[in-house]
Design a protein around this motif. Structure first.
Motif, PDB file in Angstrom:
ATOM      1  N   PRO A  60     137.171  18.212  49.175  1.00  0.00           N
ATOM      2  CA  PRO A  60     135.935  17.524  49.537  1.00  0.00           C
ATOM      3  C   PRO A  60     134.767  18.002  48.677  1.00  0.00           C
ATOM      4  O   PRO A  60     134.808  19.105  48.107  1.00  0.00           O
ATOM      5  N   VAL A  61     133.744  17.185  48.595  1.00  0.00           N
ATOM      6  CA  VAL A  61     132.608  17.486  47.726  1.00  0.00           C
ATOM      7  C   VAL A  61     132.034  18.872  47.997  1.00  0.00           C
ATOM      8  O   VAL A  61     131.729  19.635  47.068  1.00  0.00           O
ATOM      9  N   ALA A  62     131.899  19.230  49.269  1.00  0.00           N
ATOM     10  CA  ALA A  62     131.294  20.515  49.627  1.00  0.00           C
ATOM     11  C   ALA A  62     132.124  21.709  49.175  1.00  0.00           C
ATOM     12  O   ALA A  62     131.614  22.840  49.124  1.00  0.00           O
ATOM     13  N   TYR A  63     133.385  21.486  48.835  1.00  0.00           N
ATOM     14  CA  TYR A  63     134.272  22.585  48.457  1.00  0.00           C
ATOM     15  C   TYR A  63     134.633  22.568  46.974  1.00  0.00           C
ATOM     16  O   TYR A  63     135.413  23.398  46.522  1.00  0.00           O
ATOM     17  N   ARG A  64     134.102  21.625  46.248  1.00  0.00           N
ATOM     18  CA  ARG A  64     134.432  21.553  44.825  1.00  0.00           C
ATOM     19  C   ARG A  64     133.940  22.786  44.078  1.00  0.00           C
ATOM     20  O   ARG A  64     132.952  23.415  44.482  1.00  0.00           O
ATOM     21  N   PRO A  65     134.593  23.134  42.963  1.00  0.00           N
ATOM     22  CA  PRO A  65     134.071  24.226  42.129  1.00  0.00           C
ATOM     23  C   PRO A  65     132.636  23.938  41.713  1.00  0.00           C
ATOM     24  O   PRO A  65     132.245  22.772  41.514  1.00  0.00           O
ATOM     25  N   ARG A  66     131.858  24.970  41.569  1.00  0.00           N
ATOM     26  CA  ARG A  66     130.440  24.788  41.255  1.00  0.00           C
ATOM     27  C   ARG A  66     130.213  24.284  39.838  1.00  0.00           C
ATOM     28  O   ARG A  66     129.258  23.561  39.578  1.00  0.00           O
ATOM     29  N   GLU A  67     131.077  24.691  38.925  1.00  0.00           N
ATOM     30  CA  GLU A  67     130.886  24.269  37.538  1.00  0.00           C
ATOM     31  C   GLU A  67     131.438  22.863  37.322  1.00  0.00           C
ATOM     32  O   GLU A  67     132.211  22.346  38.133  1.00  0.00           O
ATOM     33  N   ASN A  68     131.025  22.253  36.240  1.00  0.00           N
ATOM     34  CA  ASN A  68     131.520  20.927  35.895  1.00  0.00           C
ATOM     35  C   ASN A  68     132.937  21.017  35.345  1.00  0.00           C
ATOM     36  O   ASN A  68     133.315  22.010  34.715  1.00  0.00           O
ATOM     37  N   PRO A  69     133.736  19.972  35.550  1.00  0.00           N
ATOM     38  CA  PRO A  69     135.106  19.991  35.020  1.00  0.00           C
ATOM     39  C   PRO A  69     135.114  19.958  33.503  1.00  0.00           C
ATOM     40  O   PRO A  69     134.195  19.413  32.870  1.00  0.00           O
ATOM     41  N   PRO A  70     136.153  20.534  32.900  1.00  0.00           N
ATOM     42  CA  PRO A  70     136.250  20.477  31.427  1.00  0.00           C
ATOM     43  C   PRO A  70     136.512  19.053  30.955  1.00  0.00           C
ATOM     44  O   PRO A  70     136.861  18.171  31.747  1.00  0.00           O
ATOM     45  N   ALA A  71     136.336  18.817  29.692  1.00  0.00           N
ATOM     46  CA  ALA A  71     136.543  17.489  29.120  1.00  0.00           C
ATOM     47  C   ALA A  71     137.952  16.997  29.421  1.00  0.00           C
ATOM     48  O   ALA A  71     138.929  17.728  29.275  1.00  0.00           O
TER      49      ALA A  71
END
Length: 333
Positions: free
Chosen positions: A74-85
């Motif tokens: 879920p959105v609230a649990y996603r990693p804080r950084e952006n995903p790699p390309a």
């Protein structure tokens, strides 16, 4: 499957909705086969059930499907950084990786693991909600709780991904917690044990007698009472994919036997917990010792099968259409 339970609900995954198994279950249990429940829905279902039965003696078994592919926290649990390309917040590439049609570059692999760990945190919080509900109802202290997992997950430690394909530690070493009624002592035991001990341990803790000579594993209650536990082999077997294998651990030594090619791998888990150095070529005596142990384990397994009458074939009337489906799925040859 529902024999002996006051209530029993089957909630198949969405992608299984059109499978032969799901159609069969829907035919056998039309009132019990429910749509897929999400993790929060299972938690709410459990909370409602506990409130209804809080003053009863009860046994409640819950199966959270997550964390499991596809990873989609879920959105609230996603990693804080952006995903790699080339990556996103959902990953479901296990079938392609297994077939060899999808190769994840090493720089992207840590992100896949982060998505999995995010799902772990999500499920952990939901389990925490059930724990909190037990406390709100005033029954937490008197409740026996067992928490376990059916498998781990590989993230390319041995060159592959997900689960069901090997018997290395990243797949078979799982969390196993037992909260005793009225027990404030917290112990983290170093002894290597099997989740196969759950049955015997729960019976023993509940004062239910069974013939210990016909149990796959002994109860763990001696660990709780006096810290003493006789070491016994821990077995794993039957991966879902590729060659059939069996593994057993005695002390710090682990053997993996490939049943088709007859290959044996041996690891010292104290010196080599990551199972990087197969010592079978330099320790032929260990291989001989392990195969003798395996023969004894097979003999004990055969005795259990005979005792519980699960050997041989059972007659069953199957219509031609079902037979054809079973053949097409590879269940019959």
């Amino acid at each position: 499957m529902s024999r002996g339970f006051g209530s029993y609900d089957i909630c198949p995954r969405d992608e299984y909705g059109g499978s032969f198994g799901s159609r069969l279950l829907a035919r056998l249990f039309p009132s019990r086969l429910k749509p897929t429940l999400t993790t929060p829905e299972i938690t709410r279902f459990a909370g409602d059930w506990l409130r209804e039965h809080a003053r009863d003696d009860f046994f409640l078994w819950l199966h959270y499907f997550k964390p499991h592919g596809p990873y989609e926290p879920p959105v609230a649990y996603r990693p804080r950084e952006n995903p790699p390309a080339g990556m996103g917040y959902r990953f479901g590439g296990a079938p392609g990786i297994r077939m060899g049609s999808l190769v994840i570059p090493p720089p992207q692999r840590p992100w896949v693991r982060k998505l999995y760990e995010s799902e772990v945190r999500f499920v952990d919080d939901n389990v925490g909600e059930i724990r909190a509900e037990l406390k709100r109802l005033g029954i937490y202290d008197e409740t026996l709780i067992v928490f376990a997992s059916d498998h781990g997950e590989e993230f390319w430690e041995h060159g592959s991904f997900e689960h069901g394909h090997t018997l290395y530690e990243e797949l078979i070493r799982v969390p196993y917690f037992i909260k005793l009624p009225g027990q404030g002592v917290r112990l983290r035991e170093k002894e290597r044990v099997s989740t196969g001990s759950i049955y015997a341990t729960v019976l023993d803790l509940c004062g239910i007698k069974d013939d210990s000579g016909w149990l796959s594993y002994r109860p763990l209650t001696p660990l709780f009472r006096n810290g003493i536990f006789d070491d016994e082999p821990v077995l794993s077997a039957s991966p879902l994919y590729y060659e059939d294998r069996e593994a057993w651990i005695q002390g710090s030594t682990k053997w993996i036997h490939s049943r088709v090619t007859d290959r044996v791998e041996i690891f010292d888990l104290t010196r080599d917990p990551g199972e990087r150095r197969d010592i079978s070529m330099t320790s032929p005596e260990k291989e001989h010792e392990g195969l003798e142990d395996l023969a004894r384990l097979h003999k004990a397994d055969e005795a259990l099968r005979e005792h519980y009458r699960i050997r041989g074939e059972l007659p069953a009337a199957i219509d031609p259409e079902t037979l054809e489906e079973l053949h097409s799925l590879g269940y019959l040859h």
